[in-house]
Design a protein around this motif. Structure first.
Motif, PDB file in Angstrom:
ATOM      1  N   LEU A  19       0.497  -1.343   0.519  1.00 48.87           N
ATOM      2  CA  LEU A  19       0.395  -0.244  -0.155  1.00 48.87           C
ATOM      3  C   LEU A  19      -0.053   1.346  -0.003  1.00 48.87           C
ATOM      4  N   PHE A  20       1.963   1.293   0.672  1.00 53.64           N
ATOM      5  CA  PHE A  20       2.264   2.619   0.878  1.00 53.64           C
ATOM      6  C   PHE A  20       4.168   2.176   0.302  1.00 53.64           C
ATOM      7  N   TYR A  21       4.585   1.066   0.025  1.00 51.50           N
ATOM      8  CA  TYR A  21       5.895   1.216  -0.556  1.00 51.50           C
ATOM      9  C   TYR A  21       5.892   0.661  -1.852  1.00 51.50           C
ATOM     10  N   ARG A  22       5.422   1.225  -3.046  1.00 51.30           N
ATOM     11  CA  ARG A  22       4.982   0.624  -4.293  1.00 51.30           C
ATOM     12  C   ARG A  22       5.661  -1.042  -4.523  1.00 51.30           C
ATOM     13  N   LYS A  23       4.594  -2.014  -3.860  1.00 47.63           N
ATOM     14  CA  LYS A  23       5.073  -3.453  -3.466  1.00 47.63           C
ATOM     15  C   LYS A  23       6.628  -3.300  -3.404  1.00 47.63           C
ATOM     16  N   ARG A  24       7.678  -2.839  -2.821  1.00 46.66           N
ATOM     17  CA  ARG A  24       8.787  -3.061  -2.920  1.00 46.66           C
ATOM     18  C   ARG A  24       9.003  -4.155  -1.959  1.00 46.66           C
ATOM     19  N   TYR A  25       8.563  -5.671  -2.039  1.00 50.04           N
ATOM     20  CA  TYR A  25       8.648  -6.495  -0.370  1.00 50.04           C
ATOM     21  C   TYR A  25       9.735  -6.551  -0.003  1.00 50.04           C
ATOM     22  N   SER A  26      10.489  -5.642   0.547  1.00 57.83           N
ATOM     23  CA  SER A  26      12.450  -5.938   0.545  1.00 57.83           C
ATOM     24  C   SER A  26      11.947  -6.631   2.103  1.00 57.83           C
ATOM     25  N   ALA A  27      12.320  -7.933   2.483  1.00 55.11           N
ATOM     26  CA  ALA A  27      12.849  -8.751   3.358  1.00 55.11           C
ATOM     27  C   ALA A  27      11.332  -9.392   3.812  1.00 55.11           C
ATOM     28  N   SER A  28      10.236  -9.498   3.146  1.00 55.37           N
ATOM     29  CA  SER A  28       9.270  -9.928   3.819  1.00 55.37           C
ATOM     30  C   SER A  28       8.099 -11.104   3.236  1.00 55.37           C
ATOM     31  N   ASP A  29       8.895 -11.515   2.455  1.00 57.54           N
ATOM     32  CA  ASP A  29       9.062 -13.130   2.150  1.00 57.54           C
ATOM     33  C   ASP A  29       9.416 -14.183   2.502  1.00 57.54           C
ATOM     34  N   LEU A  30       8.916 -14.840   3.246  1.00 60.64           N
ATOM     35  CA  LEU A  30       9.495 -15.996   4.107  1.00 60.64           C
ATOM     36  C   LEU A  30       9.228 -17.374   3.192  1.00 60.64           C
ATOM     37  N   ASP A  31       8.488 -17.536   2.127  1.00 54.64           N
ATOM     38  CA  ASP A  31       7.984 -18.319   1.597  1.00 54.64           C
ATOM     39  C   ASP A  31       9.522 -19.910   0.912  1.00 54.64           C
ATOM     40  N   ARG A  32       9.857 -19.406   1.031  1.00 56.24           N
ATOM     41  CA  ARG A  32      11.079 -19.962   0.053  1.00 56.24           C
ATOM     42  C   ARG A  32      12.196 -20.792   1.216  1.00 56.24           C
ATOM     43  N   ALA A  33      11.856 -20.263   2.785  1.00 55.05           N
ATOM     44  CA  ALA A  33      12.419 -20.892   3.608  1.00 55.05           C
ATOM     45  C   ALA A  33      11.564 -21.565   4.463  1.00 55.05           C
ATOM     46  N   ASN A  34      10.268 -21.781   4.086  1.00 54.96           N
ATOM     47  CA  ASN A  34       9.614 -22.075   5.788  1.00 54.96           C
ATOM     48  C   ASN A  34       9.596 -23.325   6.164  1.00 54.96           C
ATOM     49  N   PRO A  35       9.649 -23.797   7.026  1.00 55.37           N
ATOM     50  CA  PRO A  35       9.252 -25.195   7.429  1.00 55.37           C
ATOM     51  C   PRO A  35       8.427 -25.989   6.476  1.00 55.37           C
ATOM     52  N   ASP A  36       8.345 -27.507   6.871  1.00 56.54           N
ATOM     53  CA  ASP A  36       7.332 -28.485   7.238  1.00 56.54           C
ATOM     54  C   ASP A  36       6.608 -28.006   8.656  1.00 56.54           C
ATOM     55  N   PHE A  37       5.631 -27.433   8.888  1.00 57.77           N
ATOM     56  CA  PHE A  37       5.315 -27.398   9.757  1.00 57.77           C
ATOM     57  C   PHE A  37       4.644 -28.388  10.572  1.00 57.77           C
ATOM     58  N   VAL A  38       4.037 -29.284   9.340  1.00 55.25           N
ATOM     59  CA  VAL A  38       3.226 -30.048   9.933  1.00 55.25           C
ATOM     60  C   VAL A  38       4.606 -31.862  10.464  1.00 55.25           C
ATOM     61  N   LYS A  39       5.517 -31.761   9.639  1.00 54.94           N
ATOM     62  CA  LYS A  39       6.936 -32.334   9.968  1.00 54.94           C
ATOM     63  C   LYS A  39       6.846 -32.333  11.296  1.00 54.94           C
ATOM     64  N   ILE A  40       7.497 -30.929  11.555  1.00 53.73           N
ATOM     65  CA  ILE A  40       8.409 -30.205  12.976  1.00 53.73           C
ATOM     66  C   ILE A  40       6.862 -30.656  14.246  1.00 53.73           C
ATOM     67  N   ALA A  41       6.211 -30.471  13.494  1.00 53.71           N
ATOM     68  CA  ALA A  41       5.250 -30.755  14.898  1.00 53.71           C
ATOM     69  C   ALA A  41       5.368 -32.474  14.705  1.00 53.71           C
ATOM     70  N   GLY A  42       5.229 -33.218  14.147  1.00 49.42           N
ATOM     71  CA  GLY A  42       4.961 -34.854  13.706  1.00 49.42           C
ATOM     72  C   GLY A  42       6.693 -35.553  15.080  1.00 49.42           C
ATOM     73  N   SER A  43       7.795 -34.559  14.729  1.00 47.09           N
ATOM     74  CA  SER A  43       8.965 -34.638  14.890  1.00 47.09           C
ATOM     75  C   SER A  43       9.060 -34.051  16.462  1.00 47.09           C
ATOM     76  N   TYR A  44       7.895 -33.942  17.071  1.00 44.69           N
ATOM     77  CA  TYR A  44       7.659 -33.503  18.526  1.00 44.69           C
ATOM     78  C   TYR A  44       6.324 -33.972  19.181  1.00 44.69           C
TER      79      TYR A  44
END
Lengths: 202, 559
Positions: free
Chosen positions: B478-503
């Motif tokens: 909205l305010f920074y012309r869609k320049r997504y500086s340091a806000s994209d997590l997708d490429r390094a997000n873990p598999d949350f279901v697997k993390i749950a499983g490991s505990y």
């Protein structure tokens, strides 16, 4: 605007840091700060002189009052306070200028507490304007060193101690609000009775 | 009776009714943990001290009792700072006990030494360094008293190891008296009457209720006031649940992401009655254009909150519950006099409802939250992280009960949600505790999986994963012309279901809209902790929104 804040605080470690922190966190400089024990040795009194935006200072005073270690706080209004500061001045004074310097000292009812061949150490007590005026006059002779205690102040009318219940103090802590208004009126009554006469004494 | 300092500390906690402590041990707090080993107090071991403070915080907010955590010196103590600041901003009663190096070593840069009293001075209500074992009992009692009375807040006790080993006489103080701290003022009847007079005179009144009403357990009084007078009521995020949101007089949340009608009501009202709220900038928008036609009545326990940001016409100092109880005696039904006003509000409600695109193929966050609300009958204890999902939870869960929304409102602490949910569940073992978290928020404290798994804490965690720091991305859009500086997590997000499983925690994956409701049902039925990983719409925005620096009625709404 300049504010002279008088606070009664618990006499133990850490209190000074808490109080100073409220000023520093807002980027406010404390012009002077004087601390000492009161008639009750478990209580210290701090006189803080600071300048700044009234609204921010009002907020600081409310925050001061909220501190657990602060017993009472009062923002002393100009004209309602007696203010004193003790200053030691080492001024240059050669054999030619010594008598001129001593004349200034006498005019201000100050004292000479030490003499050396080329300087005099002067002790002066007074309000801010007196001290500033004296320093101004001594400046042409050469001021070598100045040590100021910082202002201490006492209110003319009200009594601020750990046990008093004076309406002027911003004390919300033991505020039984029903009674507050009454004492407010009493305070004003006292104020009127005290009159101008007493003010002239100093 | 002669006891060691550590024994005295634990004995005091027992006497004060502490039933659980969160934390992590370490070198200089070992004597105390050794005593705790034999105590009936339950100790909940965390994996990071920040988690311990948030857990104690969640416990406190869910129950109204003081949360307690205990950690070691140095890094253990410094790790509590975020949690203490979170609790301080939201007025949560907390007592944090930190180990400290021996008094003779303080100031010598000893191993694991930190000046935690100095560090936490501005994020606690008060803090103590115990230098003499004879002071322990008094200080512990004072700490609990200060934390839980007046405007509540966190209190830290720094406990040097030599003090914990010293042997002294123990006597439990029966009364706490601090001459410089007497927090409970009876409300001034004259102020209450003045407020009542303004209320009776007003044509367009509006109630604005905050966390202070919940802290003083004043839900009944707030409800009575609204029902008796017919004044519409909006709440802050911390006030959610004080009044049932499906009631016709409920305006829901106000502020930056509040409902349009709540914000219009505040801007148009001629009397704003603030109850246990502090006019935060996220609530007021541009301050000099806030509620321009309104006289303001401010009811609060904290004198420093009054007239801090806005000018107040009548202030009533005191415990919200006491003040409202008194106020309710002096007000009458106003529905007739305010009929036009109430009609206007109903029109706004019709014209600007909270809404989202229900036909969207993507799973929208609002949809998940709304469904969880329905399936828990709006009765769960809801805990959130910070960001978009937090705002959507505030908008869409539809709260009905006090102490059912637990969120970091003032400090906005990402990572708060998961540990706070675990703490809330310890405090309310019989209630359903739901945690809505973002993928960003959750990763900040997900080490507490171990705590949830070990104690089989049946929290239901919904990770609304959009692969972004969503609120940051929204502002950048909205305010920074869609320049997504340091806000994209997708490429390094873990598999949350697997993390749950490991505990050993049940993990459910939801990628299609049709799977949402079955997954919620399954999670709610499951008896232990559950993680539901919901892959939601990536670039969904929170609306309505009042951009920073705008007045509350300058609202951006969805197209």
């Amino acid at each position: 605007m300049k504010h002279t804040i008088s606070a009664l605080v618990e006499n133990h470690f850490g209190v000074l840091a808490r109080i100073a922190g409220l000023f520093s966190a807002r980027g406010f400089n404390i012009d002077s700060l004087a601390v000492g024990e009161t008639e009750d040795p478990t209580v210290s009194r701090m006189t803080i002189v600071a300048q700044g935006d009234d609204r921010v200072l009002d907020q600081i005073i409310k925050q001061l009052d909220k501190l657990v270690d602060v017993i009472k706080v009062i923002d002393l209004k100009p004209g309602q306070l007696i203010e004193r500061e003790l200053v030691l001045i080492k001024a240059r004074a050669t054999s030619e200028t010594r008598s001129d310097v001593m004349q200034i000292v006498n005019t201000f009812r100050a004292k000479i507490v030490d003499v050396s061949p080329d300087s005099l150490t002067i002790e002066v007590t007074g309000g801010e304007s007196k001290v500033d005026a004296m320093l101004e006059l001594l400046r042409p002779f050469g001021i070598l060193e100045v040590v100021r205690t910082g202002s201490i102040a006492i209110s003319r009318k009200s009594v601020l101690n750990a046990h008093s219940n004076d309406p002027a103090s911003k004390n919300f802590k033991d505020r039984r609000v029903g009674a507050r208004r009454k004492t407010d009126k009493e305070g004003k009554e006292k104020l009127r009775q005290s009159g101008e006469g007493r003010r002239k004494l100093d | 009776m002669q006891l060691t300092g550590a024994q005295i500390l634990i004995r005091c906690l027992e006497k004060l009714g502490v039933d659980c402590i969160f934390g992590i041990p370490g070198g200089v707090i070992l004597p105390t943990f050794d005593v705790l080993y034999d105590s009936k107090i339950k100790f909940i071991l965390n994996r990071h001290e920040q988690g311990a403070t948030h857990m104690a915080d969640g416990y406190a907010r869910a129950t109204g009792r003081t949360g307690v955590c205990m950690v070691t010196s140095g890094p253990g103590a410094t790790n509590t700072v975020t949690g203490l600041a979170t609790a301080a901003m939201d007025s949560v009663p907390l007592v944090c006990i930190t180990g400290q190096v021996a008094t003779s070593a303080i100031g010598s840069d000893a191993f694991q030494e930190a000046d935690i009293v100095g560090i936490t001075r501005s994020v606690t209500k008060h803090n103590y360094l115990i230098k003499d074992a004879r002071d322990i009992a008094r200080i512990v009692c004072e700490a609990f008293y200060i934390a839980s009375t007046g405007r509540p807040g966190p209190v830290l006790i720094d406990f040097p190891v030599d003090v914990s080993r010293a042997v002294v006489d123990f006597e439990f103080p029966e009364k706490v008296y601090i001459r410089s701290y007497q927090p409970v003022a009876e409300p001034d009847i004259r102020d209450v009457k003045k407020a009542a007079a303004l209320i009776m005179k007003s044509k367009r009144p509006c109630l604005y209720v905050g966390g202070g009403a919940i802290a003083s357990n004043a839900a009944d009084e707030v409800r009575e006031l609204v029902q008796k007078t017919g004044i519409p009521v909006t709440t802050t995020i911390l006030g959610l649940g004080i009044f049932p949101e499906d009631h016709p007089l409920a305006l829901r949340m106000l502020g930056m992401h509040g409902s349009v009608y709540a914000n219009y009501a505040v801007q148009q009202c001629d009397l704003l009655i603030a109850v246990g709220a502090r006019f935060d900038d996220r609530v007021t928008g541009k301050i000099d254009q806030f509620a321009p036609y309104a006289k303001i009545v401010h009811i609060d326990i904290d004198p420093a909150s009054i007239a801090k940001t806005v000018k107040v016409d009548v202030s009533v100092l005191g415990n919200v519950k006491d003040v409202l109880r008194e106020l309710n005696k002096h007000v009458r039904d106003k529905r007739k006099a305010t009929q036009t006003w109430l009609n206007t509000i109903q029109e706004w409600k019709k014209k600007h409802p909270l809404r989202y695109n229900e036909s969207s193929h993507d799973i929208l966050q609002q949809y998940v939250i709304e469904k969880v609300g329905e399936l828990t009958k709006h009765k769960a204890v809801v805990v959130t992280g910070v960001g978009q999902h937090q705002m959507w939870t505030a908008q869409w869960y539809q709260f009905a009960r006090p102490r059912s929304m637990i969120t970091s409102g003032g400090l906005g602490t990402m990572g708060f949600g998961f540990p706070a949910a675990i703490g809330a569940q310890f405090g309310r073992p019989k209630d359903t505790v739901v945690c809505f978290d973002g993928d960003g928020s959750f990763q900040m404290t997900m080490s507490e999986f171990a705590t949830a798994a070990f104690h089989k804490v049946p929290v239901k965690v919904f990770i609304l994963d959009n692969g972004f720091y969503g609120m940051v991305r929204q502002w950048q859009e909205l305010f920074y012309r869609k320049r997504y500086s340091a806000s994209d997590l997708d490429r390094a997000n873990p598999d949350f279901v697997k993390i749950a499983g490991s505990y050993g925690v049940l993990g459910l994956r939801v990628t299609k809209k049709a799977e949402v409701v079955p997954a919620i049902k399954k999670a709610l039925k499951h008896r232990g902790p559950v993680l539901v990983h919901v892959r939601v719409s990536r670039e969904n925005n929170v609306f309505p929104m009042v951009p920073v620096g705008h007045a509350l009625d300058q609202v951006m709404d969805m197209a």
